[in-house]
Design a protein around this motif. Structure first.
Motif: not given
Ligand SMILES: Nc1ncnc2c1ncn2[C@@H]1O[C@H](COP(=O)(O)OP(=O)(O)O)[C@@H](O)[C@H]1O
Ligand SMILES: [Mg+2]
Lengths: 251, 216
Positions: B32-34, B92-105
């Motif tokens: 989800i996050g990517f 679903i919960h981690n998807g949001a945090y992982i999305a933000e991690i990828f975005r920042g990176a």
């Protein structure tokens, strides 16, 4: 020289204007470069030199006026700008090498991805170019391990690997320690001698005098004066050019 | 003290359950996050807005609520068993945090890299795939590792929907042997082993991927 004038210029800009918001950066640039010509652009910081170069390969899109490559105009949004860009090499002030790829990896990347070259073929080509810039012993090294001068030479090899019709250099030596400038300028001089068409933003006077066919002085988004290097440097017509030259020759 | 060892066999399946929930949670979170991170950075306003709404909603509400939402709340729509509910909620919960991690990176990669790629004639997609993402993934690894550890610990919330992972198992054992403190400590030991192993693995990968960025 006469027969060159008749030929279609490699690059031609026609009344190019560029704004950044309210800032009017290019105010109607008319400019063309013939095959094998070496043009040096000088001018104060902020006068629009980088923007001019970047309009040529569409890193910036001129909102007025037209940019032609070999007589063909490409629409910046509807046309295939990737097709244009592969014919134009660019060397940046900050090198912009790909840090996750080796020297060889940097140079073979675009020929493989963009030209569809086989890896073996691209490697042969790349090794040749890396040898040409004097870095054969660094093939498998990552950019982090190179000096600034070496990085810039790799960046030149990377651009050359696409066999560009024209090379753009945006202050290629201004991020370098003074003792490393010479090695990069030497590579550029060699390219010029081989007949590469080059547009170079630089304040390296030695390069301008030795390699340039024409020097252009820009100020506030306009080409103020242009001519042969000896004309511009010894006998500038415009007051602004005189003042600018006095300034940089003092440094 | 030695007779605590006899409880270990009870904890092994519980630790396995924790591991299963966490693994699926992380996997779903990555899947989800990517794409959400790309949507978040997209020029398409609708995609950007949808990604922002998702991230905002997830980060602004507790995981426990999200878990109950999926397990109890969705019942009328679809009946999910506890295990898939927990994995999905965690994902679903981690998807949001992982999305933000990828975005920042992705955003941390120098703009000059994009320009260098484009100036060579590479397409946007090629530049993203060959130039930007490899650098971004590398930078995302430390915060991702961190997030994975959080996910592992958060999987304990699955105990609230009767999944016999480490926390629920320790409480159930304690209710028959009256050794609450000891059982919770045993659970803690299992968590420490797993979080320790996880950070070790992440560090290994980080090291392996740091070619070119580390001095040889
Ligand atoms: N992407 C940009 N956004 C806003 N302003 C810009 C941008 N790029 C350049 N400028 C501004 O345009 C002017 C000309 O910049 P530039 O072409 O880089 O000049 P030069 O290369 O001659 O120093 C400067 O005032 C600069 O601040
Ligand atoms: Mg500049």
């Amino acid at each position: 020289m006469n027969e060159k004038k008749l030929a279609e210029p490699i690059v031609r800009l026609e009344k190019v204007h560029k704004h950044f918001g309210k800032l009017h950066v290019l105010k109607g640039i008319d400019f063309s470069v013939q095959e094998k010509e070496v043009v040096v652009i000088i001018g104060a910081s902020g006068s629009g030199k980088s923007t001019l170069l970047r309009c040529i390969n569409y890193l910036e899109v001129a909102e007025q006026g037209k940019v032609f490559l070999e007589g063909k105009h490409v629409h910046p949004t509807k046309g295939d700008i990737n097709h244009v860009r592969r014919e134009i090499g660019m060397v940046f002030q900050n090198f912009n090498l790909f840090p996750h790829m080796t020297v060889l990896g940097n140079v073979i990347e675009a020929p493989i991805r963009v030209r569809g070259m086989k890896k073996e073929e691209a490697t042969i080509l790349a090794k040749d170019l890396i040898a040409k810039v004097g870095l054969s012993d660094k093939l498998d090294v990552y950019p982090r391990m190179l000096s600034g001068g070496q990085k810039q030479r790799v960046a030149i090899a990377r651009a050359l690997a696409m066999s560009p019709k024209v090379m753009l250099f945006d202050e290629p030596t201004s991020a370098l320690d003074p003792e490393l400038v010479g090695e990069v300028i030497a590579v550029m001089k060699e390219l010029a001698d081989e007949g590469m068409t080059m547009i170079v933003v630089t304040h390296e006077m030695w390069f301008a005098k030795e390699a340039a066919d024409r020097v252009i002085y820009m100020d506030e988004g306009l080409i103020v004066e242009e001519g042969k290097p000896e004309e511009i440097f010894t006998n500038p017509r415009e007051e602004r050019t005189k003042a600018f030259l006095k300034q940089i020759l003092k440094d | 003290m030695p007779d605590l060892f006899r409880y270990i066999p009870y904890f092994l399946p519980a630790a396995w359950m924790t591991l299963v929930i966490t693994s699926f949670g992380i996997l779903i979170g990555l899947l989800i996050g990517f794409p959400i991170s790309l949507a978040r950075l997209s020029k398409n306003k609708a995609a950007e807005l949808a990604a922002k709404a998702y991230i905002g909603f997830i980060r602004g509400t507790p995981l426990l609520l999200q878990l109950f939402f999926i397990y109890f709340g969705l019942v009328r729509l679809i009946r999910l068993d506890p295990l898939p509910s927990a994995a999905l909620a965690l994902g679903i919960h981690n998807g949001a945090y992982i999305a933000e991690i990828f975005r920042g990176a992705i955003q941390s990669v120098d703009k000059g890299q994009i320009e260098a790629g484009r100036a060579l004639g590479m397409s946007k997609a090629q530049t993203l795939r060959r130039i930007i993402l490899p650098q971004a993934f590398r930078r995302a690894l430390p915060p991702l590792g961190n997030q994975f550890i959080i996910a592992l610990k958060d999987s304990s919330l699955a105990s609230t929907i009767s999944i016999r992972e480490l926390v629920l198992t320790s409480r159930q054992l304690a209710s028959s042997n009256y050794m609450m403190m000891e059982m919770l400590m045993l659970a803690a030991v299992f968590y420490l082993i797993m979080t320790g192993a996880l950070s070790f693995i992440v560090h290994r990968i980080e090291y392996k991927m740091s070619v070119g960025e580390r001095a040889v």
